[in-house]
Design a protein around this motif. Structure first.
Motif, PDB file in Angstrom:
ATOM      1  N   MET A   1      40.653  66.665  45.373  1.00  0.00           N
ATOM      2  CA  MET A   1      42.088  66.681  45.635  1.00  0.00           C
ATOM      3  C   MET A   1      42.813  67.185  44.389  1.00  0.00           C
ATOM      4  SD  MET A   1      41.100  63.781  44.244  1.00  0.00           S
ATOM      5  CE  MET A   1      41.623  63.168  42.647  1.00  0.00           C
ATOM      6  N   THR A   2      44.046  67.621  44.606  1.00  0.00           N
ATOM      7  CA  THR A   2      44.892  68.031  43.484  1.00  0.00           C
ATOM      8  C   THR A   2      46.113  67.135  43.349  1.00  0.00           C
ATOM      9  OG1 THR A   2      46.164  69.598  44.835  1.00  0.00           O
ATOM     10  CG2 THR A   2      44.179  70.440  43.719  1.00  0.00           C
ATOM     11  N   ALA A   3      46.299  66.205  44.298  1.00  0.00           N
ATOM     12  CA  ALA A   3      47.471  65.321  44.244  1.00  0.00           C
ATOM     13  C   ALA A   3      47.169  64.020  44.982  1.00  0.00           C
ATOM     14  CB  ALA A   3      48.693  65.997  44.862  1.00  0.00           C
ATOM     15  N   VAL A   4      47.828  62.945  44.540  1.00  0.00           N
ATOM     16  CA  VAL A   4      47.702  61.644  45.190  1.00  0.00           C
ATOM     17  C   VAL A   4      49.105  61.077  45.402  1.00  0.00           C
ATOM     18  CG1 VAL A   4      46.768  59.302  45.089  1.00  0.00           C
ATOM     19  CG2 VAL A   4      45.495  61.199  44.037  1.00  0.00           C
ATOM     20  N   PHE A   5      49.366  60.668  46.629  1.00  0.00           N
ATOM     21  CA  PHE A   5      50.585  59.903  46.932  1.00  0.00           C
ATOM     22  C   PHE A   5      50.180  58.447  47.065  1.00  0.00           C
ATOM     23  CE2 PHE A   5      53.167  58.372  50.766  1.00  0.00           C
ATOM     24  CZ  PHE A   5      54.084  57.695  49.958  1.00  0.00           C
ATOM     25  N   ALA A   6      50.635  57.603  46.143  1.00  0.00           N
ATOM     26  CA  ALA A   6      50.318  56.175  46.159  1.00  0.00           C
ATOM     27  C   ALA A   6      51.432  55.424  46.866  1.00  0.00           C
ATOM     28  CB  ALA A   6      50.143  55.641  44.745  1.00  0.00           C
ATOM     29  N   ALA A   7      51.064  54.400  47.647  1.00  0.00           N
ATOM     30  CA  ALA A   7      52.029  53.695  48.494  1.00  0.00           C
ATOM     31  C   ALA A   7      52.972  52.794  47.714  1.00  0.00           C
ATOM     32  CB  ALA A   7      51.298  52.886  49.564  1.00  0.00           C
ATOM     33  N   ASN A   8      52.683  52.523  46.440  1.00  0.00           N
ATOM     34  CA  ASN A   8      53.677  51.838  45.612  1.00  0.00           C
ATOM     35  C   ASN A   8      53.466  52.230  44.157  1.00  0.00           C
ATOM     36  OD1 ASN A   8      51.444  50.269  44.869  1.00  0.00           O
ATOM     37  ND2 ASN A   8      52.603  48.366  44.840  1.00  0.00           N
ATOM     38  N   ASP A   9      54.449  51.917  43.332  1.00  0.00           N
ATOM     39  CA  ASP A   9      54.415  52.352  41.933  1.00  0.00           C
ATOM     40  C   ASP A   9      53.331  51.658  41.121  1.00  0.00           C
ATOM     41  OD1 ASP A   9      56.490  54.079  42.402  1.00  0.00           O
ATOM     42  OD2 ASP A   9      58.032  52.815  41.493  1.00  0.00           O
ATOM     43  N   LEU A  10      53.071  50.380  41.415  1.00  0.00           N
ATOM     44  CA  LEU A  10      52.045  49.679  40.640  1.00  0.00           C
ATOM     45  C   LEU A  10      50.680  50.348  40.810  1.00  0.00           C
ATOM     46  CD1 LEU A  10      52.893  45.875  41.043  1.00  0.00           C
ATOM     47  CD2 LEU A  10      53.073  47.282  38.987  1.00  0.00           C
ATOM     48  N   MET A  11      50.321  50.671  42.028  1.00  0.00           N
ATOM     49  CA  MET A  11      49.050  51.367  42.231  1.00  0.00           C
ATOM     50  C   MET A  11      49.082  52.748  41.581  1.00  0.00           C
ATOM     51  SD  MET A  11      47.476  50.331  45.975  1.00  0.00           S
ATOM     52  CE  MET A  11      48.769  51.086  46.965  1.00  0.00           C
ATOM     53  N   ALA A  12      50.219  53.439  41.643  1.00  0.00           N
ATOM     54  CA  ALA A  12      50.327  54.766  41.027  1.00  0.00           C
ATOM     55  C   ALA A  12      50.136  54.683  39.516  1.00  0.00           C
ATOM     56  CB  ALA A  12      51.685  55.382  41.361  1.00  0.00           C
ATOM     57  N   ILE A  13      50.717  53.671  38.890  1.00  0.00           N
ATOM     58  CA  ILE A  13      50.582  53.521  37.437  1.00  0.00           C
ATOM     59  C   ILE A  13      49.140  53.188  37.060  1.00  0.00           C
ATOM     60  CG2 ILE A  13      51.241  52.041  35.490  1.00  0.00           C
ATOM     61  CD1 ILE A  13      54.067  51.901  36.843  1.00  0.00           C
ATOM     62  N   GLY A  14      48.512  52.280  37.815  1.00  0.00           N
ATOM     63  CA  GLY A  14      47.106  51.996  37.581  1.00  0.00           C
ATOM     64  C   GLY A  14      46.241  53.226  37.814  1.00  0.00           C
ATOM     65  N   LEU A  15      46.588  54.022  38.828  1.00  0.00           N
ATOM     66  CA  LEU A  15      45.861  55.249  39.140  1.00  0.00           C
ATOM     67  C   LEU A  15      45.895  56.214  37.956  1.00  0.00           C
ATOM     68  CD1 LEU A  15      44.574  56.880  41.645  1.00  0.00           C
ATOM     69  CD2 LEU A  15      46.848  57.915  41.813  1.00  0.00           C
ATOM     70  N   MET A  16      47.061  56.396  37.358  1.00  0.00           N
ATOM     71  CA  MET A  16      47.176  57.298  36.211  1.00  0.00           C
ATOM     72  C   MET A  16      46.360  56.780  35.029  1.00  0.00           C
ATOM     73  SD  MET A  16      51.072  58.819  36.284  1.00  0.00           S
ATOM     74  CE  MET A  16      51.908  57.266  35.911  1.00  0.00           C
ATOM     75  N   HIS A  17      46.320  55.470  34.858  1.00  0.00           N
ATOM     76  CA  HIS A  17      45.494  54.868  33.810  1.00  0.00           C
ATOM     77  C   HIS A  17      44.014  55.178  34.062  1.00  0.00           C
ATOM     78  CE1 HIS A  17      44.145  50.937  31.598  1.00  0.00           C
ATOM     79  NE2 HIS A  17      43.789  52.034  30.952  1.00  0.00           N
ATOM     80  N   GLY A  18      43.584  55.029  35.324  1.00  0.00           N
ATOM     81  CA  GLY A  18      42.199  55.333  35.669  1.00  0.00           C
ATOM     82  C   GLY A  18      41.864  56.799  35.426  1.00  0.00           C
ATOM     83  N   PHE A  19      42.766  57.693  35.825  1.00  0.00           N
ATOM     84  CA  PHE A  19      42.547  59.119  35.578  1.00  0.00           C
ATOM     85  C   PHE A  19      42.423  59.398  34.075  1.00  0.00           C
ATOM     86  CE2 PHE A  19      44.683  60.535  39.784  1.00  0.00           C
ATOM     87  CZ  PHE A  19      43.449  60.618  40.406  1.00  0.00           C
ATOM     88  N   ARG A  20      43.302  58.788  33.300  1.00  0.00           N
ATOM     89  CA  ARG A  20      43.264  59.015  31.847  1.00  0.00           C
ATOM     90  C   ARG A  20      41.940  58.551  31.247  1.00  0.00           C
ATOM     91  NH1 ARG A  20      47.817  57.065  30.922  1.00  0.00           N
ATOM     92  NH2 ARG A  20      47.261  54.949  30.315  1.00  0.00           N
ATOM     93  N   ASP A  21      41.486  57.376  31.697  1.00  0.00           N
ATOM     94  CA  ASP A  21      40.204  56.872  31.191  1.00  0.00           C
ATOM     95  C   ASP A  21      39.044  57.780  31.583  1.00  0.00           C
ATOM     96  OD1 ASP A  21      41.454  54.741  30.026  1.00  0.00           O
ATOM     97  OD2 ASP A  21      40.800  53.243  31.503  1.00  0.00           O
TER      98      ASP A  21
END
Length: 343
Positions: free
Chosen positions: A247-267
């Motif tokens: 995928m090239t993009a993710v739509f997360a259903a809430n901001d908390l999951m989106a913020i955790g998602l970006m942390h996971g991507f960074r790691d």
């Protein structure tokens, strides 16, 4: 005005019966005046109001409840402990009620089974609340409420699409479509949805908006990932999606999951938005202060709370009910979304 009986003893707080004696009416008549009952003649009302002014009488809420079977209290039944949107609405509910002379009592529902919901509603009724606001994002809660015989006015603050006469809503299907369309307009074709849990009205509405936008754009759908609203799950999903790379993009259903998602991507060494764009939902206060700042959907949750009180008080007072349409969401474009990169 003729004084029909002696004033209350010095130092004693005047009672409703003192007002009745001074005005030459029954205490039931005083109660009807206090509750603005339409059957009271104007001259009788004036006499009672004069007596209230002379005695500086202040109605006691508990005593008033005994006479009217209602108090100046609004009950809130909440199954949304910790959720940003309903918490924001709750603050507005309390403030709007206070301005109108009502206080608020809240019952939180960690268990949303039928027995627990029924017991909570019965408890609020026993406390003689004037009305009830229901904050419940789970479908099963509404199923139970429809089967209960609630003899006080109530309004459901349903943060999803499809408001009825007794519900208020924010149009989350439209919000999810905005989020997904934003990514499509940037040129993304492979968009994953990190969804909320099953049985949650918000989760289903946001997934529907995502799927509708993809369908309208004639784009393929990737099976959504069911989350639990937490940043921890988002972090886990980021690590897993980084390994997939489909995928090239993710739509997360809430901001908390989106913020955790970006942390996971960074790691995992995945750049946001260089490799993958991320869009959230809710516009929680921290969304504008993470890095990269989070593109998200803003909803006016405080206005939803104010509307709930306006609708409920109209029902309590027998007034014309205001008519509200769903609240329109707003797209906030920040740094976490961009055109497809090198991934």
């Amino acid at each position: 005005m003729e004084v029909r009986d002696r004033a209350p003893e010095r130092g004693r707080v005047p009672s409703i019966r003192d007002v009745a004696r001074l005005a030459g009416v029954s205490h039931q008549t005083v109660s009807r005046v206090l509750n603005d009952h339409p059957s009271i003649r104007p001259e009788t009302k004036d006499r009672v109001l004069d007596a209230i002014a002379v005695l500086d009488y202040r109605p006691n809420r508990a005593a008033r409840a005994l006479v009217t079977s209602r108090s100046d209290v609004i009950g809130v039944l909440s199954a949304t402990v910790g959720e940003f949107g309903p918490t924001s609405s709750m603050a507005a509910i309390e403030e709007a009620a206070r301005v109108e002379g009502y206080s608020v009592t809240t019952l939180n529902l960690p268990d949303t089974g039928p027995d627990a919901i029924g017991a909570a509603v019965r408890q609020l009724v026993r406390e003689q609340v004037s009305g009830i606001v229901v904050l419940a994002p789970q479908v099963r809660v509404f199923h139970v409420l429809r089967g209960l015989a609630i003899d006080v006015p109530f309004v459901s603050l349903q943060t999803a699409s499809g408001a009825t006469a007794d519900t208020l809503s924010a149009d989350q299907v439209a919000g999810a479509r905005l989020a997904t369309q934003h990514l499509i307009d940037l040129g993304h074709r492979d968009i994953v949805h990190l969804a909320g849990p099953q049985d949650w009205i918000e989760a289903e509405s946001r997934m529907r908006g995502y799927l509708d936008a993809l369908f309208d754009a004639d784009l393929p759908t990737i099976p959504p990932i069911r989350g639990d609203w937490t940043a921890d799950f988002g972090h886990f999903a980021g690590l897993e999606l980084a390994r997939r790379g489909d995928m090239t993009a993710v739509f997360a259903a809430n901001d908390l999951m989106a913020i955790g998602l970006m942390h996971g991507f960074r790691d995992a060494g995945v750049d946001v938005p260089g490799d993958v764009s991320v869009v959230g939902f809710d516009d929680i206060p921290v969304a504008a202060h993470v890095w990269p700042t989070l593109t998200t959907i803003h909803q006016d949750f405080p206005e939803l709370g104010r509307r709930a009180i306006a609708l409920l008080l109209a029902e309590i007072r027998g007034e014309q009910r205001p008519v509200f349409g769903p609240l329109a969401p707003r797209m906030l474009t920040r740094d976490s979304s961009a055109a497809p990169g090198r991934r």
